[in-house]
Design a protein around this motif. Structure first.
Motif, mmCIF file in Angstrom:
data_model
loop_
_atom_site.group_PDB
_atom_site.id
_atom_site.type_symbol
_atom_site.label_atom_id
_atom_site.label_comp_id
_atom_site.label_asym_id
_atom_site.label_seq_id
_atom_site.Cartn_x
_atom_site.Cartn_y
_atom_site.Cartn_z
ATOM 1 N N TYR A 37 93.446 90.799 104.937
ATOM 2 C CA TYR A 37 93.068 90.428 103.566
ATOM 3 C C TYR A 37 93.142 88.916 103.393
ATOM 4 O O TYR A 37 92.218 88.286 102.876
ATOM 5 C CB TYR A 37 94.019 91.128 102.586
ATOM 6 N N LYS A 41 90.149 86.351 102.439
ATOM 7 C CA LYS A 41 90.248 85.522 101.231
ATOM 8 C C LYS A 41 90.153 84.038 101.576
ATOM 9 O O LYS A 41 89.375 83.288 100.980
ATOM 10 C CB LYS A 41 91.601 85.787 100.543
ATOM 11 N N PRO A 52 86.928 89.582 99.047
ATOM 12 C CA PRO A 52 87.070 90.921 98.463
ATOM 13 C C PRO A 52 87.617 90.846 97.020
ATOM 14 O O PRO A 52 88.621 90.197 96.774
ATOM 15 C CB PRO A 52 88.066 91.616 99.394
ATOM 16 N N MET A 53 86.913 91.476 96.067
ATOM 17 C CA MET A 53 87.315 91.421 94.658
ATOM 18 C C MET A 53 87.317 92.802 94.018
ATOM 19 O O MET A 53 87.859 92.983 92.940
ATOM 20 C CB MET A 53 86.341 90.545 93.862
ATOM 21 N N ARG A 54 86.659 93.785 94.675
ATOM 22 C CA ARG A 54 86.349 95.038 93.986
ATOM 23 C C ARG A 54 87.519 96.002 93.925
ATOM 24 O O ARG A 54 87.732 96.643 92.914
ATOM 25 C CB ARG A 54 85.181 95.735 94.685
ATOM 26 N N VAL A 55 88.245 96.167 95.040
ATOM 27 C CA VAL A 55 89.281 97.201 95.106
ATOM 28 C C VAL A 55 90.612 96.621 94.627
ATOM 29 O O VAL A 55 91.209 95.794 95.291
ATOM 30 C CB VAL A 55 89.440 97.734 96.542
ATOM 31 N N TRP A 58 91.961 91.388 92.167
ATOM 32 C CA TRP A 58 91.666 90.393 93.201
ATOM 33 C C TRP A 58 91.524 91.022 94.584
ATOM 34 O O TRP A 58 91.823 90.383 95.586
ATOM 35 C CB TRP A 58 92.738 89.295 93.226
ATOM 36 N N GLY A 59 91.086 92.283 94.624
ATOM 37 C CA GLY A 59 90.877 92.941 95.912
ATOM 38 C C GLY A 59 92.148 93.225 96.669
ATOM 39 O O GLY A 59 92.128 93.425 97.882
ATOM 40 N N GLN A 62 92.267 96.205 98.956
ATOM 41 C CA GLN A 62 91.235 96.281 99.991
ATOM 42 C C GLN A 62 91.778 96.783 101.338
ATOM 43 O O GLN A 62 91.154 97.654 101.952
ATOM 44 C CB GLN A 62 90.594 94.904 100.160
ATOM 45 N N ASN A 300 92.914 87.034 82.858
ATOM 46 C CA ASN A 300 92.066 88.057 83.463
ATOM 47 C C ASN A 300 91.425 88.922 82.386
ATOM 48 O O ASN A 300 92.069 89.322 81.420
ATOM 49 C CB ASN A 300 92.921 88.926 84.386
ATOM 50 N N GLU A 305 94.437 94.754 84.795
ATOM 51 C CA GLU A 305 94.762 93.755 85.807
ATOM 52 C C GLU A 305 95.683 92.689 85.230
ATOM 53 O O GLU A 305 96.573 92.180 85.910
ATOM 54 C CB GLU A 305 93.482 93.131 86.369
#
Lengths: 405, 170
Positions: A37, A41, A52-55, A58-59, A62, A300, A305
């Motif tokens: 990760y 990043k 990576p941001m989706r999972v 801030w991802g 992931q 945020n 989050e």
């Protein structure tokens, strides 16, 4: 309760060892997952992306998602592959990488074991990891893996020589093969080995990058030439094992470099009394982390989050409070500095990847055999000669102190 | 049985079984893999005898170095052809007889035990200097000349190998 547990562990050294092994194994696996990760990043930020941001926020989840994906994928064994060898090869790589941590001193009060051939043990066991690569490449019964395996092992064998000779330089200075003794020796000298053996340090770090097949030496997996190198035919969990072995090896070489050259668990400037306030770095560092997380998560847009980040900041503040208790502070001092140093090394690994273009294969071999090995040999000879003359003239001269007497 | 004995018998059995597998596998790469297992378990026996330096050298040199080169060579052999060829030469009966005689001799020696020959006395107390230092002192002080002669021999062999590998010298 806690005292009973401690007494029980001291009475049963075998159980104690198993507990320590489990702790090291669990922490390492987690660290390796988040190292991936971190790599994504850091690379992303260096290339002005977000990564990576989706999972998760801030991802952050992931690695978990990646792990589940790899576990659930089909484990394909190619037609015509040597079945058993193909199945076992990734396990060899992982086992070799993890076994080496048995002798790494994470702190003066925390290591699995200390043997008097510690360094040789690491050299021996890590040289087994190469079988995972060669056998995996061969057993796939396919062209790209075979060529990738050949390249990879040629590279490993070449750079192992230079790394080994750089390590012998340290050995001459510290008079011991035990990893714990090597760190204690640096404590006695009041100097880290990087100042005593700068050439050996540079050679070791370069060789370490080459041995872990990292950029700029990542020829074994040069996508444009070899698809994915030795693990082209691997999929699912077995591919994950190779991946795990590669990143574990990264952590391993960082740990070795820190132990041999950067004072292991010692605080920077351990011998300078005026800098004793550095002892309070663990709680201060955690507080800094809390402030950083708070500032990051305060605005945020997703409410969940926001709650997560503020919660994380609170947890970090509480942890800082816990660590500020003198007894706890003394206990975590070593492990804190060790972790900080290793993370700095890992960051550098990622930094190289974002910075350097890949070497050509002949350049790689030229650098290995015509520059690194002669340089390591010269360093070894100079160190040995200096050591001989300085030790025969007593340890009074300042030059003698510099080389470690 | 103590843990030590269990470990010894396990490693010995592993070494013997894998040694037999080395000569019976038709696939040369499998033979090499079993040879690696053999060497590794012999290294484990060294470790049981508190010869940890020998263990490290065994693994670094044989398992990590020489066997990798073996594997390199064998990997590139055309296996389809190799599998069709006869696995044993015509002299295998002779070799078997020799091996049996040798085993009988060894068994007799072990059976006679201390009457047949004298064994070096091993001290119950572990030695004060480490195994590594002991080996180094033996090699570089007590047996300096033989070691140097062996090194020169190896150097000659190495130069010879380089000359032979280079097809034409310019």
């Amino acid at each position: 309760m806690a005292e009973h547990a401690l007494q029980f562990l001291q009475a049963n050294p075998l159980t104690y060892a198993v507990v320590k092994i489990l702790i090291v194994f669990a922490v390492l696996s987690g660290l390796v997952a988040y190292l991936v990760y971190m790599e994504r990043k850091v690379l992303a930020f260096m290339q002005a992306r977000l990564g990576p941001m989706r999972v998760g926020p801030w991802g952050l989840l992931q690695p978990v998602a990646d792990g589940i994906k790899l576990l659930l994928k089909e484990d394909i064994i190619p037609e015509g592959a040597d079945r058993w060898v193909f199945l076992i090869a990734p396990a060899i790589s992982v086992a070799a990488a993890f076994t080496c941590f048995a002798v790494v001193p994470f702190a003066g009060n925390f290591f699995v074991t200390d043997v008097n051939i510690g360094l040789l043990f690491i050299l021996a066991v890590s040289s087994l990891g190469i079988y995972g690569i060669i056998l995996g490449g061969w057993a796939s019964n396919s062209h790209y893996p075979l060529l990738g395996a050949l390249r990879s092992s040629a590279q490993l064998v070449s750079y192992e020589v230079a790394a080994g000779m750089a390590i012998v330089g340290v050995l001459l200075v510290s008079n011991s093969l035990s990893m714990v003794e090597i760190v204690k020796r640096q404590q006695e000298m009041g100097l880290w080995n990087v100042l005593v053996q700068p050439v050996a340090c540079i050679i070791y770090v370069i060789a370490a990058v080459a041995e872990t097949n990292r950029n700029p030496f990542d020829l074994p997996e040069a996508e444009s030439e070899l698809t994915a190198g030795f693990h082209t035919e691997y999929s699912g969990f077995r591919f994950a094992l190779y991946f795990l072995a590669e990143y574990t090896n990264m952590v391993l070489v960082s740990c070795i470099a820190v132990t041999l050259f950067f004072g292991g668990w010692l605080r920077p400037f351990q011998s300078v009394r005026a800098l004793d306030f550095l002892n309070y770095m663990p709680p201060v560092g955690l507080l800094g982390g809390a402030v950083f997380v708070f500032l990051l998560g305060r605005h945020n847009r997703v409410p969940m989050e926001r709650v997560f980040f503020i919660g994380l900041a609170v947890v970090l503040v509480l942890l800082a409070g816990l660590v500020a208790i003198p007894v706890v502070l003394n206990a975590v001092q070593g492990i804190f500095w060790f972790t900080v140093k290793v993370l700095a090394f890992l960051y550098a690994f990622i930094w190289y990847r974002a910075t350097f273009p890949r070497y050509r294969y002949d350049q790689l071999m030229n650098v290995g055999w015509r520059v690194m090995i002669p340089l390591a040999l010269a360093n070894l000879i100079v160190t040995a000669v200096l050591r001989y003359f300085l030790s025969s003239h007593g340890s009074a001269s300042p030059a003698a102190r510099l080389i470690g007497f | 049985m103590t843990l030590l004995q269990i470990a010894f018998f396990f490693l010995s059995a592993l070494a013997l079984a894998s040694a037999i597998l080395v000569i019976t596998r038709r696939n040369a790469v499998h033979s090499v893999i079993w040879l690696i297992v053999t060497l590794f378990s012999v290294g484990g026996i060294f470790l049981l005898l508190h010869a940890e330096f020998l263990f490290a050298v065994q693994v670094i040199l044989y398992v990590g170095g020489i066997m990798v080169l073996f594997l390199f060579v064998v990997m590139l052999v055309n296996l389809d052809v190799a599998v069709k060829q006869a696995q044993f030469s015509r002299q295998w009966q002779l070799a078997l007889a020799t091996a049996i005689i040798l085993m009988a001799e060894l068994a007799y020696g072990i059976y006679r035990g201390h009457q047949g020959f004298t064994l070096a006395q091993t001290s119950a107390v572990p030695p004060t200097i480490g195994n590594t230092q002991a080996v180094a002192l033996a090699l570089y002080q007590d047996y300096m000349l033989p070691v140097e002669i062996a090194s020169v021999l190896l150097l000659v062999a190495m130069v010879g190998a380089v000359v032979m590998a280079k097809r034409k010298l310019e």
